[in-house]
Scaffold this motif. Structure first.
Motif, PDB file in Angstrom:
ATOM      1  N   PRO A  38       0.915  -1.209  -0.189  1.00  0.00           N
ATOM      2  CA  PRO A  38      -0.125   0.100   0.072  1.00  0.00           C
ATOM      3  C   PRO A  38       0.753   1.206   0.138  1.00  0.00           C
ATOM      4  N   MET A  39       0.273   2.246  -0.757  1.00  0.00           N
ATOM      5  CA  MET A  39       0.899   3.627  -0.334  1.00  0.00           C
ATOM      6  C   MET A  39       0.816   4.177   0.853  1.00  0.00           C
ATOM      7  N   PRO A  40       1.917   4.899   1.386  1.00  0.00           N
ATOM      8  CA  PRO A  40       1.605   5.569   2.844  1.00  0.00           C
ATOM      9  C   PRO A  40       0.166   6.120   3.108  1.00  0.00           C
ATOM     10  N   GLY A  41      -0.374   5.975   3.980  1.00  0.00           N
ATOM     11  CA  GLY A  41      -1.735   6.346   4.493  1.00  0.00           C
ATOM     12  C   GLY A  41      -2.936   5.836   3.654  1.00  0.00           C
ATOM     13  N   ALA A  42      -2.662   5.059   2.502  1.00  0.00           N
ATOM     14  CA  ALA A  42      -3.889   4.851   1.655  1.00  0.00           C
ATOM     15  C   ALA A  42      -5.076   3.971   2.445  1.00  0.00           C
ATOM     16  N   ARG A  43      -4.661   3.264   3.517  1.00  0.00           N
ATOM     17  CA  ARG A  43      -5.728   2.240   4.333  1.00  0.00           C
ATOM     18  C   ARG A  43      -6.622   3.380   5.171  1.00  0.00           C
ATOM     19  N   ALA A  44      -5.814   4.435   5.722  1.00  0.00           N
ATOM     20  CA  ALA A  44      -6.439   5.402   6.489  1.00  0.00           C
ATOM     21  C   ALA A  44      -7.637   6.404   5.770  1.00  0.00           C
ATOM     22  N   VAL A  45      -7.105   6.674   4.505  1.00  0.00           N
ATOM     23  CA  VAL A  45      -7.580   7.615   3.546  1.00  0.00           C
ATOM     24  C   VAL A  45      -8.999   6.685   3.060  1.00  0.00           C
ATOM     25  N   LEU A  46      -8.773   5.580   2.735  1.00  0.00           N
ATOM     26  CA  LEU A  46     -10.031   4.724   2.226  1.00  0.00           C
ATOM     27  C   LEU A  46     -11.193   4.627   3.401  1.00  0.00           C
ATOM     28  N   ASP A  47     -10.404   3.965   4.616  1.00  0.00           N
ATOM     29  CA  ASP A  47     -11.362   3.926   5.812  1.00  0.00           C
ATOM     30  C   ASP A  47     -12.215   5.048   6.204  1.00  0.00           C
ATOM     31  N   GLY A  48     -11.581   6.193   5.908  1.00  0.00           N
ATOM     32  CA  GLY A  48     -12.195   7.614   6.200  1.00  0.00           C
ATOM     33  C   GLY A  48     -13.025   7.826   5.291  1.00  0.00           C
ATOM     34  N   LEU A  49     -13.282   7.633   4.080  1.00  0.00           N
ATOM     35  CA  LEU A  49     -14.202   7.687   3.092  1.00  0.00           C
ATOM     36  C   LEU A  49     -15.331   6.641   3.582  1.00  0.00           C
ATOM     37  N   ARG A  50     -14.864   5.368   3.664  1.00  0.00           N
ATOM     38  CA  ARG A  50     -16.127   4.299   3.968  1.00  0.00           C
ATOM     39  C   ARG A  50     -16.690   4.922   5.296  1.00  0.00           C
ATOM     40  N   SER A  51     -16.153   5.335   6.123  1.00  0.00           N
ATOM     41  CA  SER A  51     -16.796   5.883   7.235  1.00  0.00           C
ATOM     42  C   SER A  51     -17.795   6.869   7.164  1.00  0.00           C
ATOM     43  N   ARG A  52     -17.635   7.814   6.151  1.00  0.00           N
ATOM     44  CA  ARG A  52     -18.372   8.565   5.734  1.00  0.00           C
ATOM     45  C   ARG A  52     -19.683   8.266   4.971  1.00  0.00           C
ATOM     46  N   VAL A  82      -4.874  -6.311  -2.946  1.00  0.00           N
ATOM     47  CA  VAL A  82      -5.286  -5.060  -2.767  1.00  0.00           C
ATOM     48  C   VAL A  82      -6.433  -5.021  -1.634  1.00  0.00           C
ATOM     49  N   GLU A  83      -7.430  -5.648  -1.908  1.00  0.00           N
ATOM     50  CA  GLU A  83      -8.645  -5.435  -0.928  1.00  0.00           C
ATOM     51  C   GLU A  83      -8.188  -6.120   0.174  1.00  0.00           C
ATOM     52  N   GLU A  84      -7.529  -7.319   0.361  1.00  0.00           N
ATOM     53  CA  GLU A  84      -6.980  -7.571   1.842  1.00  0.00           C
ATOM     54  C   GLU A  84      -6.535  -6.776   2.513  1.00  0.00           C
ATOM     55  N   LEU A  85      -5.493  -5.879   1.948  1.00  0.00           N
ATOM     56  CA  LEU A  85      -4.808  -4.899   2.510  1.00  0.00           C
ATOM     57  C   LEU A  85      -5.283  -3.601   2.869  1.00  0.00           C
ATOM     58  N   LEU A  86      -6.157  -3.089   1.871  1.00  0.00           N
ATOM     59  CA  LEU A  86      -6.979  -1.864   2.039  1.00  0.00           C
ATOM     60  C   LEU A  86      -8.296  -1.742   2.145  1.00  0.00           C
ATOM     61  N   GLY A  87      -9.080  -2.958   2.369  1.00  0.00           N
ATOM     62  CA  GLY A  87     -10.328  -3.024   2.504  1.00  0.00           C
ATOM     63  C   GLY A  87     -11.178  -3.084   1.500  1.00  0.00           C
ATOM     64  N   PRO A  88     -12.699  -3.453   1.517  1.00  0.00           N
ATOM     65  CA  PRO A  88     -13.275  -3.562   0.283  1.00  0.00           C
ATOM     66  C   PRO A  88     -13.647  -2.370  -0.577  1.00  0.00           C
ATOM     67  N   PHE A  89     -13.480  -2.617  -1.908  1.00  0.00           N
ATOM     68  CA  PHE A  89     -14.029  -1.616  -2.901  1.00  0.00           C
ATOM     69  C   PHE A  89     -15.385  -1.886  -3.338  1.00  0.00           C
ATOM     70  N   ASP A  90     -16.371  -0.730  -3.390  1.00  0.00           N
ATOM     71  CA  ASP A  90     -17.440  -0.968  -3.941  1.00  0.00           C
ATOM     72  C   ASP A  90     -17.442  -1.214  -5.559  1.00  0.00           C
ATOM     73  N   VAL A  91     -16.538  -1.014  -6.408  1.00  0.00           N
ATOM     74  CA  VAL A  91     -16.580  -1.225  -7.542  1.00  0.00           C
ATOM     75  C   VAL A  91     -15.084  -1.474  -8.086  1.00  0.00           C
ATOM     76  N   TRP A  92     -14.872  -2.183  -9.043  1.00  0.00           N
ATOM     77  CA  TRP A  92     -13.671  -2.463  -9.622  1.00  0.00           C
ATOM     78  C   TRP A  92     -13.658  -2.287 -11.088  1.00  0.00           C
ATOM     79  N   GLU A  93     -12.864  -1.385 -11.949  1.00  0.00           N
ATOM     80  CA  GLU A  93     -13.050  -1.346 -13.452  1.00  0.00           C
ATOM     81  C   GLU A  93     -11.557  -1.676 -13.880  1.00  0.00           C
ATOM     82  N   VAL A  94     -11.427  -2.653 -14.551  1.00  0.00           N
ATOM     83  CA  VAL A  94      -9.925  -3.244 -15.164  1.00  0.00           C
ATOM     84  C   VAL A  94     -10.099  -2.782 -16.711  1.00  0.00           C
TER      85      VAL A  94
END
Length: 181
Positions: A38-52, A82-94
């Motif tokens: 993960p990039m530095p701070g990525a999990r905290a940023v993503l968790d912050g958005l999810r909590s909102r 990526v999801e294991e380390l950073l939590g679930p994403f609502d959508v993936w587009e590849v």
């Protein structure tokens, strides 16, 4: 309200992130889940958005599939890590296509941003795209979404100069969307 480019902006209803170089360290054509960092701070940023209650997603070009460097299964395994380390994403587009394939999904085209927005039930104008290169900003603009550039060592100077918003890191990128810089 934060204003940019002369128009009033409200907080986004969803945030889409580029994968490589934005939420995880870029390992070119990575097919090995063990190399995901993960990039530095990525999990905290993503968790912050999810909590909102803000949906988060990933929009990622993976031309290594078209080039034969990685399989779709390998990319999917990396995305699962990526999801294991950073939590679930609502959508993936590849986008599995190469530059010459002429697809509608490959960034800087709008395809993945439009598809992710539709899948989330959010108008693209209510979406923000956070990425590390000009193609991410181009996809956001082409879809009518907001773009925030978080430069890395591979970001070109002209990409920085032409970006609508430049942030020093992921936390600052998200803060800029809510006008709390």
């Amino acid at each position: 309200m934060n204003t940019s480019a002369g128009r009033s902006q409200t907080a986004p209803r969803a945030v889409l992130f580029d994968r490589d170089g934005t939420i995880v360290v870029d390992v070119p054509y990575n097919g090995d889940p063990e190399l995901v960092r993960p990039m530095p701070g990525a999990r905290a940023v993503l968790d912050g958005l999810r909590s909102r209650g803000i949906p988060v997603g990933v929009v990622t070009n993976q031309s290594g599939i078209a080039r034969g460097f990685v399989t779709r299964e390998q990319v999917d395994a990396v995305n699962a890590r990526v999801e294991e380390l950073l939590g679930p994403f609502d959508v993936w587009e590849v986008c599995p296509h190469g530059v010459a394939d002429g697809c509608a999904c490959r960034k800087p085209g709008p395809g993945m941003v439009l598809s992710a927005s539709a899948r989330l039930g959010v108008d693209p104008s209510d979406v923000a795209v956070v990425g590390d290169i000009g193609a991410d900003m181009g996809a956001a603009a082409a879809a009518g979404a907001r773009g925030v550039l978080v430069p890395t060592d591979i970001t070109l100077e002209e990409e920085i100069l032409s970006a609508p918003v430049v942030a020093r890191d992921l936390a600052h990128a998200v803060e800029s969307l809510w006008g709390t810089q």
